[in-house]
Enzyme design. Sequence first.
Site, PDB file in Angstrom:
ATOM      1  N   SER A 113       0.840  -1.199   0.000  1.00 28.59           N
ATOM      2  CA  SER A 113       0.000   0.000   0.000  1.00 28.59           C
ATOM      3  C   SER A 113       0.875   1.249   0.000  1.00 28.59           C
ATOM      4  CB  SER A 113      -0.915  -0.008   1.228  1.00 28.59           C
ATOM      5  OG  SER A 113      -0.153  -0.195   2.395  1.00 28.59           O
TER       6      SER A 113
ATOM      7  N   HIS B 256      -3.909  -4.335  -4.780  1.00 25.02           N
ATOM      8  CA  HIS B 256      -4.082  -3.976  -3.378  1.00 25.02           C
ATOM      9  C   HIS B 256      -5.452  -4.398  -2.875  1.00 25.02           C
ATOM     10  CE1 HIS B 256      -4.403  -0.702  -0.096  1.00 25.02           C
ATOM     11  NE2 HIS B 256      -3.748  -1.729   0.375  1.00 25.02           N
TER      12      HIS B 256
ATOM     13  N   GLU C  87      -7.654  -2.560  -5.625  1.00 21.57           N
ATOM     14  CA  GLU C  87      -7.043  -1.493  -6.435  1.00 21.57           C
ATOM     15  C   GLU C  87      -5.937  -2.110  -7.296  1.00 21.57           C
ATOM     16  OE1 GLU C  87      -7.082   2.579  -3.827  1.00 21.57           O
ATOM     17  OE2 GLU C  87      -6.071   0.860  -2.908  1.00 21.57           O
TER      18      GLU C  87
ATOM     19  N   ASN D  86      -6.533   5.150   0.136  1.00 24.52           N
ATOM     20  CA  ASN D  86      -5.782   5.792   1.217  1.00 24.52           C
ATOM     21  C   ASN D  86      -5.660   7.297   1.032  1.00 24.52           C
ATOM     22  OD1 ASN D  86      -5.397   3.710   3.020  1.00 24.52           O
ATOM     23  ND2 ASN D  86      -3.535   2.984   2.017  1.00 24.52           N
TER      24      ASN D  86
END
Length: 663
Positions: free
Chosen positions: A123, A144, A156, A195
């Site tokens: 990440s 991800h 992702e 994020n």
Amino acid sequence: MSSSLSIRKVAVLGAGTMGNGIAEVFAIAGYEVRLMDISDEILRNALNRIRDSLERLSKRGELKESVDTILSRITTTTNIATAVEGIDFLVEAVPENAELKKNIFREADKYAPSHAIFASNTSTIPITELSETTSRRDKFIGLHFMNPPPLMKLVEITRGKYTSDETVNITVQLTRFLNKEPVVVNKDVPGFIVNRVLFRVMLEACREVTQEGVKIIDLDAMARNVLGLPMGPFELLDYIGLDTSLFIVKAMTERGFRAHPCPLLEDLVNKGKLGVKSGEGFYKYPGPGQYVKPKVLPDQGLDLDPVKLMAPAINELAWLVREGVASVEDIDKSVRLGLNYPWGLSDLADEIGIDNVVSALQYLKNVSNWDEYEPDPLLTEYVKSGKLGRKSGAGFRNYPEVEVRKYDEILLRIDPPAAWIVFNKPDKLNVLTPRMADEIVNALRAVEDDSRVKVVVITGNGRTFCAGADINQFQNASPIQMFKAMRHYHSMTLEIEYYTKPVIAAINGYALGGGLEIAMACDIRIASEDALVGQPEINLGIIPGAGGTQRLTRLTNPGISKELILTGKQVSARKALEYGIVNKVTPNYALEFEVRRWIKELASKPPLTLMLAKYAVNYGFESPIWSSLNNEAALFGVAISTKDSQEGVRAFLEKRKPKFVGE
Ligand code: COA
């Protein structure tokens, strides 16, 4: 046959929380999985955890095969050469350490077949940098998963600098075979989508607590009660782990994510308070790993500002779109599935109004002095070109259902489930004339039988709600002319007061004289912080003539009413709130969003019953209590005769949301 169907054997390197979850997901989908870690003990634990998780899924009826059949697809090894031998796809999920990951990829590259695609679940580390350690940069990609992988739908997929289109396509298809929802991140930006958005919200929440003294629990309460988020930002930080969160945000910032650190987070981590896992973080838990949801009251946090909290995330949406990192649709999908938000960011932005988002960001930039709050050029460009969100029919998305009808002095904007009557003489501060009064009545009538319209909003264009009756009409007017004019205004205000649907006044600036009188005839009044209200007629040698002496007295009391009418003074929205003249005050940029929240709330209620409730209050107020109570009982009888009342009662007993039809 699609290329991803040729994928049969998969290696998952790293058997920690993410690794074992990912191995489980592949095994459920029928892939042969080799799970690797550095010790047999770790691998044994991983298999036990996978078995537990599969058994839970099986109990819920979510598996098509037996737990043993699925588990039999997973073999374990501590040897990387064995792990990657003959594989078609590799997912790396070892700890977030760039050197460790690079070594693993270098080794795996030696032994894995040349056709195998390598994916990293990182990440924080650039995909491109990791790919450069291998001889297969074009077959290298970010993959991800969200935690926990078996339950979270979103994945992702990040393109590195060298990733080929074919690798992207195969990986997208593969994630669909895994029964996951892929979003493609076209540029290897720190934090990808989820994020980046998440930490915009978290860091603004943190700023409000440190710089404005907002209480942590109140902010979380607002996020839940107002925005409908499943968890508030601090609650979620505790859940993710404060050390993990701090690590992610630091890694992102080091790679160019413009942000100021959160001192609260650093303090807690330094004290060893890491959130749920250590038993304490922003909140205290009964013990390490024992999550208990922080309790909030249903009306807690309602005075905090949802627009301010979310504007930085919307700015991030604009940045991601403008930079070509991801599509609006994929970003919406990411927050819905990756963060469990009940709406997409683009929906939120368009409901707040892009112009309002820009104002909120400018405000934030001023109070914080933080550059990252500079409105993204995409937003300012939208505002310049009139793409203001839902109200203008287009913003991040298009709203073909929004329709504007022009009258001489007002606009009628049909934006289901509401219709907005907008005073439209901004240069003349939307002054009231008999013509405008007629147009208001006509507009109300025009949408009375329109079943799409559940609520009407009255507001003003420009900086004013309405600065009162046009003073020109008072020059040399005869008493009879004025008597008739006032009767005219009375029928308009009565039309609002006894309208068959709820009417909200969105007081966006001055509401003086006739302006306040219109607002007071509405059912709910929401004012922007800089609105001023008053009955200034006394200064012209006249008295309020469109109901001011009566409705102001009924909303407040004879003392306050006379204070305002005899002095003609203007009072601020906050004072008006204290006096009971308005229901709610918001920052200017948050008025539209607040009104839309009321619209949604009211539109979810049974429409006929809303009308009956309104009549019970309004007619009752004008009569002695005996007739009012009798009227209430009669209207109760009417209410119980509706289909909606039967539905409401049934839905309550069946513990589901009612579906009201207005019959
Ligand atoms: N009737 C007619 N014209 C009005 C008006 C009214 N009630 N209120 C404002 N306007 C006009 C002004 O004359 C001015 O027109 P102009 O540009 O042609 O000169 C324009 O609207 C802008 O008003 P202005 O006074 O320049 O704005 P401001 O920001 O300085 O002040 C108010 C705003 C609302 C405080 C001030 O306009 C005011 O006191 N208006 C009268 C309010 C009133 O007494 N209403 C009760 C009437 S019964």
